[in-house]
Write an enzyme that holds these catalytic residues in place. Structure first.
Site: not given
Length: 320
Positions: A83, A85, A126-127, A162, A199, A202-203, A259
């Site tokens: 992962d 983040d 996902g943001g 962002k 993840s 965003n790529e 995590d």
């Protein structure tokens, strides 16, 4: 039942060999033990590999226990999947959260996500999905459009900005790699184990982390699966299933480093081994289904685990 001779004094049925080892490993296991694959039968008994009658003949007499132990010692993971983040970098509190808040401030939305609130929002993968769920629950800002389609575009524009702000933090190297990440990546690449990052972020952001913090030499050997590459985010296993399919590996031979509880759920649903390295926001989550849980990967003398430990997790599935 047809059998395969693996020493002058010991035979294993073909069905047992199939049960013990996946097909992709059988040839390498035999060759690693000093054996050869022959198209001729052994004492009139043959087995079929990919439809071709064949048998395994060992060059050196060995015991059953030697076969099993030596075979296990050579079973490396086919892929090591990280992962991003919270695993590569502890980005959430002082990275993504700050970038979200700066974006909200730029747009004058009157929204601020404090540390505790953001911790709750991280339960949503996902943001874009995170912002949508928050606004659906608390009410959309006055400056937000009214229609569903326009709101989708509004969220996408917020997320784009962002990501730009977040990448500035990464490029300035204000957020360091977590201890042991570079070490474990290097160990895997040195052994020919495929490495990828999977993840919901965003790529572009994930690529920036990999390139800037792990360096371009490592980055060119690491495949990235991120953002909207799959329609369903973690805890859905889609991102890990895509990684296994694209890399050409069996899910059961992959080791994931996650995590969070949602990341763990995704990895296990994909049929993979999963090690959890707890991060600032996830330390109290339920990791009961994890194959192992550590505070971090670590570098010597504070090392918690390495590639050998990852290998031991893959080997366990062949022991029963």
């Amino acid at each position: 039942m047809a059998s395969t001779i693996i020493s002058p004094s010991f035979t294993v049925s073909n069905s047992s060999l199939t049960t013990l080892f996946p097909q992709s490993l059988r040839t390498s296991i035999v060759q690693g033990l000093g054996g050869t694959l022959s198209s001729s039968s052994v004492f009139g008994r043959t087995r079929s590999i990919n439809g071709t009658p064949s048998s395994i003949r060992m060059n050196n007499p060995i015991s059953r226990s030697a076969v099993i132990c030596s075979a296990y010692s050579s079973v490396l993971p086919s892929a090591l999947l990280f992962d991003c983040d919270g695993v590569l970098v502890d980005t959430e509190k002082d990275g993504h959260r700050i970038s979200f808040n700066d974006t909200f401030a730029e747009r004058d939305l009157g929204v601020t996500w404090d540390v505790d609130l953001y911790g709750e929002l991280l339960k949503i993968g996902g943001g874009k999905e995170r912002m949508t769920a928050y606004f659906d629950k608390t009410g959309w800002p006055e400056k937000a459009p009214k229609s569903k389609e326009e709101r989708k575009e509004f969220i996408a524009s917020l997320h784009k900005r962002k990501t730009e702000l977040f990448m500035v933090l990464i490029e300035k190297k204000l957020l360091p790699l977590r201890p042991g990440v570079a070490k474990l990546v290097d160990q895997a690449l040195a052994k020919g184990v495929k490495v990828a990052v999977c993840s919901t972020s965003n790529e572009k952001a994930v690529s920036a982390i990999v390139s800037c913090l792990l360096g371009p030499a490592r980055a060119e050997k690491i495949q990235i699966f991120a953002g909207d590459v799959v329609p369903r985010k973690k805890p859905d296993p889609a991102i890990y299933e895509l990684a296994a399919s694209t890399l050409g590996v069996e899910p059961s031979s992959c080791v994931v480093v996650e995590d969070s509880a949602i990341g763990l759920a995704a990895a296990k649903a994909a049929g993979m081994k999963c090690i959890v390295t707890k991060s600032g926001y996830t330390a109290e989550e339920d990791f009961l289904n994890a194959d192992a849980v550590f505070d971090f990967i670590g570098d010597p003398p504070e090392e918690r685990f390495d590639l050998d430990f990852c290998t031991s997790l893959v080997e366990k599935q062949f022991v029963s």
